[in-house]
Design a protein around this motif. Structure first.
Motif, short mmCIF file in Angstrom:
data_model
loop_
_atom_site.label_atom_id
_atom_site.label_comp_id
_atom_site.label_asym_id
_atom_site.label_seq_id
_atom_site.Cartn_x
_atom_site.Cartn_y
_atom_site.Cartn_z
N CYS A 32 53.19 15.87 -9.11
CA CYS A 32 53.82 16.10 -7.64
C CYS A 32 54.11 14.34 -7.43
N VAL A 33 55.33 14.32 -6.60
CA VAL A 33 55.82 13.12 -6.14
C VAL A 33 54.68 12.23 -5.47
N ALA A 34 54.52 11.08 -5.84
CA ALA A 34 52.99 10.52 -5.38
C ALA A 34 53.20 10.00 -3.99
N GLY A 35 54.34 9.91 -3.38
CA GLY A 35 54.24 9.84 -2.06
C GLY A 35 53.80 11.05 -1.07
N ASN A 36 54.10 12.19 -1.96
CA ASN A 36 53.59 13.46 -1.17
C ASN A 36 52.20 13.56 -0.96
N THR A 37 51.43 12.75 -0.12
CA THR A 37 50.08 12.87 0.01
C THR A 37 49.66 14.16 0.65
N GLY A 38 50.23 14.87 1.42
CA GLY A 38 50.07 16.17 1.84
C GLY A 38 49.69 17.14 0.61
N LEU A 39 50.56 17.20 -0.56
CA LEU A 39 50.58 18.07 -1.62
C LEU A 39 49.39 17.38 -2.42
N ARG A 40 49.48 16.30 -2.65
CA ARG A 40 48.15 15.89 -3.59
C ARG A 40 46.78 16.01 -2.96
#
Length: 70
Positions: A32-40
């Motif tokens: 996932c996009v590294a900046g997408n902390t919610g998904l991570r």
């Protein structure tokens, strides 16, 4: 698209994990996009471990994986 709170995301993850295991895979990896902390965070709460980030040009993705072979 999965709507929050419906359980669809968890059902999709369980399906993918079962499918990978049935096809002899030891791990399932998600990016996932590294900046997408919610998904991570969602993936980590589902049992996926962050194994690193990869940057190509201006794009950085996080790699997460989970053992699925038992």
């Amino acid at each position: 698209m999965c709507r929050p709170g419906t359980g669809q995301g968890g059902a999709l993850l369980r399906w993918a994990e079962q499918h990978a295991a049935e096809h002899g895979k030891a791990f399932l990896r998600l990016d996932c996009v590294a900046g997408n902390t919610g998904l991570r965070g969602y993936y980590q709460r589902a049992g996926y471990a962050h194994v690193g980030d990869v940057t190509v040009g201006d794009y950085t993705q996080s790699r997460l994986e989970k053992r699925v072979d038992g």
